[in-house]
Design a protein around this motif. Sequence first.
Motif, PDB file in Angstrom:
ATOM      1  N   ARG A 225       8.037  36.213 -48.069  1.00 38.91           N
ATOM      2  CA  ARG A 225       7.254  37.278 -47.435  1.00 38.91           C
ATOM      3  C   ARG A 225       6.300  36.719 -46.386  1.00 38.91           C
ATOM      4  O   ARG A 225       6.101  37.314 -45.329  1.00 38.91           O
ATOM      5  CB  ARG A 225       6.471  38.082 -48.478  1.00 38.91           C
ATOM      6  CG  ARG A 225       5.758  39.290 -47.864  1.00 38.91           C
ATOM      7  CD  ARG A 225       5.181  40.216 -48.931  1.00 38.91           C
ATOM      8  NE  ARG A 225       4.734  41.458 -48.353  1.00 38.91           N
ATOM      9  CZ  ARG A 225       3.510  41.664 -47.875  1.00 38.91           C
ATOM     10  NH1 ARG A 225       2.610  40.693 -47.917  1.00 38.91           N
ATOM     11  NH2 ARG A 225       3.168  42.841 -47.371  1.00 38.91           N
TER      12      ARG A 225
ATOM     13  N   THR B 216       6.420  46.538 -48.361  1.00 44.63           N
ATOM     14  CA  THR B 216       6.903  45.607 -49.373  1.00 44.63           C
ATOM     15  C   THR B 216       8.272  45.075 -48.965  1.00 44.63           C
ATOM     16  O   THR B 216       8.970  45.666 -48.136  1.00 44.63           O
ATOM     17  CB  THR B 216       7.024  46.296 -50.743  1.00 44.63           C
ATOM     18  OG1 THR B 216       8.037  47.311 -50.657  1.00 44.63           O
ATOM     19  CG2 THR B 216       5.694  46.910 -51.188  1.00 44.63           C
ATOM     20  N   VAL B 217       8.666  43.984 -49.575  1.00 44.84           N
ATOM     21  CA  VAL B 217       9.964  43.385 -49.285  1.00 44.84           C
ATOM     22  C   VAL B 217      11.081  44.399 -49.538  1.00 44.84           C
ATOM     23  O   VAL B 217      11.952  44.610 -48.687  1.00 44.84           O
ATOM     24  CB  VAL B 217      10.169  42.100 -50.120  1.00 44.84           C
ATOM     25  CG1 VAL B 217      11.602  41.627 -50.077  1.00 44.84           C
ATOM     26  CG2 VAL B 217       9.221  41.007 -49.642  1.00 44.84           C
TER      27      VAL B 217
ATOM     28  N   TYR C  93       8.171  36.142 -43.333  1.00 44.68           N
ATOM     29  CA  TYR C  93       8.475  37.442 -42.725  1.00 44.68           C
ATOM     30  C   TYR C  93       7.260  37.981 -41.972  1.00 44.68           C
ATOM     31  O   TYR C  93       7.381  38.446 -40.841  1.00 44.68           O
ATOM     32  CB  TYR C  93       8.935  38.425 -43.806  1.00 44.68           C
ATOM     33  CG  TYR C  93       9.166  39.815 -43.271  1.00 44.68           C
ATOM     34  CD1 TYR C  93      10.208  40.062 -42.376  1.00 44.68           C
ATOM     35  CD2 TYR C  93       8.349  40.868 -43.639  1.00 44.68           C
ATOM     36  CE1 TYR C  93      10.420  41.321 -41.872  1.00 44.68           C
ATOM     37  CE2 TYR C  93       8.562  42.134 -43.150  1.00 44.68           C
ATOM     38  CZ  TYR C  93       9.595  42.357 -42.263  1.00 44.68           C
ATOM     39  OH  TYR C  93       9.797  43.614 -41.751  1.00 44.68           O
TER      40      TYR C  93
END
Length: 148
Positions: free
Chosen positions: A51, A29-30, A54
């Motif tokens: 995200r 998760t972030v 990313y």
Amino acid sequence: MEKAAPGPRDRLIDAGLAILADAGAAACTVRAVEAAAGLPHGSIRHHFTDRAGYLRALVDALLAADLVEEGDTPPAYLHRALTTERSRTIARYELFLIALRDPDLRARVVTSRDHLVRTATANGIRPDRAPLAVALLDGVILDALLRD
């Protein structure tokens, strides 16, 4: 000359790859990545927009490091994938699973796999057999990871 410490962007990439390898895609998760990198919340948004950006950066970083070297043999590649690069190998397959549901990531992974096929051909595997050789190598690697 001393090597510079990794910047925040590299720390986030390294943290994400470590989480993928150790705990899987669901744990990546972030907030978990930012915490593991020792960076404040909002760092992923600052460096990667969101995200999805990313995840694209994770795939790009893995695939850039995953390039087969000129003259590399399948046994040497297999050995590295299962020993010194084991964590990266596990992270790569976790990202492959994410890419199954994300068209942009899928295209990036397919491009990388196509490069691996071209490299196999350049190293002497017949062009009509190179895609199968790459797929078989993936199967062997996954089987070896499962059997530890």
